[in-house]
Write an enzyme that holds these catalytic residues in place. Structure first.
Site, short mmCIF file in Angstrom:
data_model
loop_
_atom_site.label_atom_id
_atom_site.label_comp_id
_atom_site.label_asym_id
_atom_site.label_seq_id
_atom_site.Cartn_x
_atom_site.Cartn_y
_atom_site.Cartn_z
N ASP A 157 53.48 18.18 21.19
CA ASP A 157 53.95 16.82 20.90
C ASP A 157 54.57 16.14 22.11
OD1 ASP A 157 56.27 18.25 21.17
OD2 ASP A 157 57.07 17.83 19.17
N ASP A 284 52.49 29.09 36.79
CA ASP A 284 52.84 27.66 36.72
C ASP A 284 54.34 27.47 36.78
OD1 ASP A 284 52.35 28.96 34.12
OD2 ASP A 284 53.22 27.14 33.28
N ASN A 285 55.09 28.56 36.65
CA ASN A 285 56.55 28.47 36.78
C ASN A 285 57.01 29.11 38.08
OD1 ASN A 285 56.69 27.23 34.30
ND2 ASN A 285 57.06 29.11 33.18
N ASP A 294 62.08 25.98 35.33
CA ASP A 294 61.76 26.19 33.91
C ASP A 294 62.63 27.24 33.24
OD1 ASP A 294 60.07 24.17 33.55
OD2 ASP A 294 58.30 25.35 33.12
P1 AMP Z 1 56.36 25.73 29.89
O1 AMP Z 1 56.37 26.82 28.86
O2 AMP Z 1 57.45 24.72 29.67
O3 AMP Z 1 56.34 26.26 31.29
O4 AMP Z 1 55.01 24.94 29.67
C1 AMP Z 1 53.73 25.50 29.78
C2 AMP Z 1 52.71 24.44 29.50
O5 AMP Z 1 52.80 24.00 28.16
C3 AMP Z 1 52.81 23.19 30.36
O6 AMP Z 1 51.53 22.70 30.59
C4 AMP Z 1 53.60 22.26 29.48
O7 AMP Z 1 53.40 20.91 29.81
C5 AMP Z 1 53.03 22.59 28.12
N1 AMP Z 1 53.97 22.29 27.04
C6 AMP Z 1 55.09 22.96 26.74
N2 AMP Z 1 55.72 22.39 25.69
C7 AMP Z 1 54.98 21.33 25.32
C8 AMP Z 1 55.09 20.33 24.30
N3 AMP Z 1 56.11 20.31 23.44
N4 AMP Z 1 54.13 19.41 24.24
C9 AMP Z 1 53.10 19.41 25.10
N5 AMP Z 1 52.93 20.30 26.07
C10 AMP Z 1 53.85 21.26 26.19
MG MG Z 2 56.45 25.47 33.03
#
Ligand code: AMP
Ligand code: MG
Length: 524
Positions: A157, A284-285, A294
Site C-alpha cells: 500500500d 537492498d538494505n 532500514d
Molecule cells: P524493506 O523491507 O523496507 O527493506 O522493503 C523491501 C521492499 O519492499 C522495497 O522495495 C520496499 O519499497 C517494498 N515495500 C515495503 N513495504 C511496502 C509497502 N507497505 N508498500 C509498498 N512497498 C513496500
Molecule cells: Mg529496504
C-alpha cells in the site's frame, strides 16, 4: 524553481521498467509554484541519472500532524531547514506540498532478500525529495518513507504504520549517538489515515536523511538487465559522490569496490561491538556509503548469545548476530558480480581481481573489529595475544545469561579496582575470574592511570542502549495511548549513550525477562 522536464506518460496497466522515464504520476509543466520556503535542494541524482528512477508525487495525507522534528539535524541541513515553521514542516514532510527545488522520485533497485534474488524492488513506499548540501559541505538525501504507492509497490500500500516509523526514528538516532554511521530521522508526521496490517493502525511518514540511498541492490537492478553502461554510469556517480579520490586511480571500479568493502567491514564491526542486530541484511538494505539503513526488525542483543535472532521472519537465523560479518561479505560478493563488466574487459580477470578482495574481507573485518574491541577492554597498544584475549572474554560470557552491554560497561569498574559489579552478572564466576587475571597482566604492559583508562573505556562502552523492553514500552505508549512522553524521554536518554547520569538507572538495566525470546517484525 523545479527542473523543467519532458512530459511523462502515466503508467499503463503493464509496467515496463525498460523505460523508467515513461512512468510518472505528475506533470511538472502543470504544477504551480508553492508558497513554501525554497529549500537548498541540489538534485544530482535526478539530474545525472535519468532512467534510474520514476518521477513521482506522494499521496496526500488527509489530516497531517507533526509528531517529531529533529532540530539539531535541521540545523545541520542549513538555515532554511532550521527556520521552517511547524505548518511548513507538516505541509512538506507529509508529502502534501512539493517545495520549490524538490524533485520527488522513486528509485529503482533490485536485491537479494534472504538469499533469493528479486530483480525489481525499488522505492515502493518511499520518495527521494532531493539532495541538500549541508552546513559541513556533505551532500545528503532527504527521503519520505510511507508516502504512498509508486510503480514499485507491487502488492503493497506504500504506507507505513506509526509504530515502525517511530522505531526507525529512535534507533537511527540512537545509533548516531553511539557513533555508528547511519541514516538519520528528520521528522515523523502522522497522516491522519489508518493503515491496515493485522488490524487498523495509525499511519505516519518518516523523513529520512542519508548520505545517499545507493544500495548494492541499485547496482544489481541494472546488472541483472545486462545494462553495463548504466552500471558504469551508476558507479561513476557513486564514486563522485562517496569516494571522489578514487576517480583518478588506474582501476577506479576495483578501488570503488574495495572502498565499499572497507566501509561495510567497518560498519558491521561497529554493530558487533555494540550488540546491534540489523535483522534484514538484504542487499537492498546494504548501502554504498557504509551507513546503516532500514531499521525494521532490528534490535540490540541482551544476554550474550551469538545465535540471537529477533526477527519473526528470519526462521533460519540467516541474519543472526554472529552471522552478520559473513552476510556482509556475501552481500559484497553480490556487488562484485554487478561490477564484473567494469573491472576488466576479460571477465575471468575481473572475477579474479574481485575475488581476491572478497577473500580478504575476513581479515579487513577482523582488524576493524579488534581495534574497537581493544578499546572496549581498555587497551591502547596492539599485542599478538589480543584477539585471543577478547575472544576468551566473549566465551566466558556464553551460557552465563550475562547482559552483553552491562558486562562491557562494568569492565571499567574492574579497571578502577572493583570486580564485583562485573562478576555479579555471572552465575559461575570461575571463567571470568581467570580471564580478569590474564587481562590485568596485559593491562600492566601499558602504563596508564586507572582512572584515565576507565574514562576511555566508558567513552566506548555505552551505558544506555535502546533496550528492547524500553523501546516497546515507549512505542506502545505513543501508538496506543498517544502519549509521546516516554518516547521523547527515551530518545533524550539515548542522545548521550556513554555518559552515566543520576536518575536514569532504570534505562541502564537489563530486560527483567532477559529478553532472549523477544520478537521483532518487519516494519511494513
Ligand atoms: P524493506 O523491507 O523496507 O527493506 O522493503 C523491501 C521492499 O519492499 C522495497 O522495495 C520496499 O519499497 C517494498 N515495500 C515495503 N513495504 C511496502 C509497502 N507497505 N508498500 C509498498 N512497498 C513496500
Ligand atoms: Mg529496504
Amino acid at each position: 524553481m523545479r527542473h523543467s522536464r519532458p512530459l511523462y506518460c502515466y503508467p499503463g496497466s503493464v509496467l515496463d521498467f525498460s523505460s523508467l522515464k515513461c512512468l510518472a504520476n505528475r506533470n511538472d509543466a502543470l504544477m504551480s509554484p508553492t508558497d513554501l520556503p525554497v529549500l537548498n535542494f541540489d538534485n544530482t541524482f535526478a539530474r545525472d541519472l535519468e532512467g534510474f528512477f520514476v518521477p513521482w508525487d506522494a499521496a496526500k495525507s488527509p489530516k497531517p500532524e507533526l509528531l517529531m522534528w529533529n532540530d539539531a539535524l535541521a540545523s545541520e541541513l542549513g538555515p532554511v531547514f532550521a527556520a521552517l515553521k511547524p505548518n511548513e514542516i507538516v505541509d512538506i514532510f507529509s508529502g502534501n506540498s512539493v517545495p520549490d527545488g524538490a524533485f520527488p522520485l522513486a528509485q529503482a533497485y533490485a536485491g537479494h532478500q534472504f538469499g533469493g534474488f528479486s530483480p525489481q524492488l525499488g522505492d515502493g513506499r518511499a520518495l527521494l525529495l532531493g539532495e541538500v548540501v549541508d552546513t559541513a559541505g556533505r551532500r545528503r538525501d532527504i527521503q519520505l518513507k510511507g508516502s504512498g504507492r509508486t510503480p514499485f509497490s507491487r502488492g503493497g500500500d506504500g504506507k507505513a504504520p506509526l509504530g515502525p516509523v517511530l522505531r526507525e526514528y529512535l534507533i537511527g538516532e540512537a545509533m548516531h549517538a553511539l557513533g555508528v554511521p547511519t541514516t538519520r530521522a528528520l521528522a515523523a508526521i502522522a497522516t491522519g489515515e489508518p493503515v491496515y496490517r493485522e488490524g487498523a493502525l495509525p499511519g505516519a511518514l518518516l523523513t529520512r536523511v542519508a548520505a545517499s540511498h545507493l544500495r548494492v541492490g541499485t547496482f544489481q537492478f541494472f546488472a541483472a538487465r545486462q545494462e553495463t553502461d548504466k552500471v558504469r554510469q551508476l558507479a561513476d556517480y557513486a564514486i563522485a559522490r562517496h569516494y571522489p579520490e578514487l576517480k583518478e586511480r588506474d582501476q577506479p571500479y576495483l578501488a570503488f569496490f574495495e572502498a565499499v568493502l572497507q566501509a561495510q567491514a567497518k560498519l558491521v564491526a561497529q554493530w558487533m561491538q555494540i550488540g546491534f542486530i540489523h535483522g534484514v541484511m538484504n542487499t537492498d538494505n546494504t548501502t554504498i556509503s557504509g551507513e546503516t539503513i532500514d531499521y525494521g526488525p532490528c534490535a540490540f542483543m541482551n544476554i550474550y548469545v551469538p545465535d540471537t535472532v529477533f526477527s519473526s521472519i528470519d526462521t533460519q537465523g540467516r541474519y543472526a548476530y554472529k552471522n552478520q560479518p559473513l552476510i556482509a561479505q556475501w552481500n559484497l560478493a553480490r556487488l562484485a558480480e554487478a561490477l564484473i563488466g567494469l573491472v576488466d574487459p576479460e571477465p575471468e580477470k575481473a572475477v579474479q581481481l574481485l575475488t581476491n578482495l572478497i577473500e580478504g574481507f575476513p581479515e579487513v573485518y577482523t582488524e576493524h573489529w579488534l581495534s574497537g574491541m581493544r578499546k572496549k577492554i581498555g587497551l591502547i597498544k596492539d599485542d599478538v595475544g589480543d584477539l585471543e584475549l577478547v575472544n576468551d572474554l566473549l566465551s566466558a560470557m556464553e551460557g552465563q545469561n550475562v547482559d552483553y552491554t552491562l558486562a562491557m560497561r562494568r569492565l571499567s569498574s574492574a579497571v578502577r579496582g572493583d570486580d564485583q559489579p562485573l562478576c555479579a552478572l555471572f552465575s559461575d564466576r570461575s571463567d571470568i575470574e581467570s580471564w580478569l587475571k590474564r587481562w590485568r597482566e596485559r593491562l600492566a604492559q601499558e602504563k596508564v592511570m586507572d582512572e584515565e583508562r576507565g574514562m576511555a573505556m566508558d567513552a566506548v562502552n555505552p551505558i544506555y542502549i535502546p533496550r528492547n523492553h524500553m523501546v516497546e514500552a515507549a512505542l506502545s505508549s505513543a501508538v496506543a495511548s498517544e502519549d509521546f512522553a516516554p518516547f521523547k524521554k527515551l530518545l533524550d536518554v539515548l542522545r548521550h549513550p556513554y555518559r552515566e547520569r543520576d536518575g536514569l538507572e532504570h534505562y541502564a538495566q537489563a530486560d527483567p525477562s532477559d529478553g532472549a525470546h523477544y520478537q521483532t517484525f518487519c516494519g511494513t
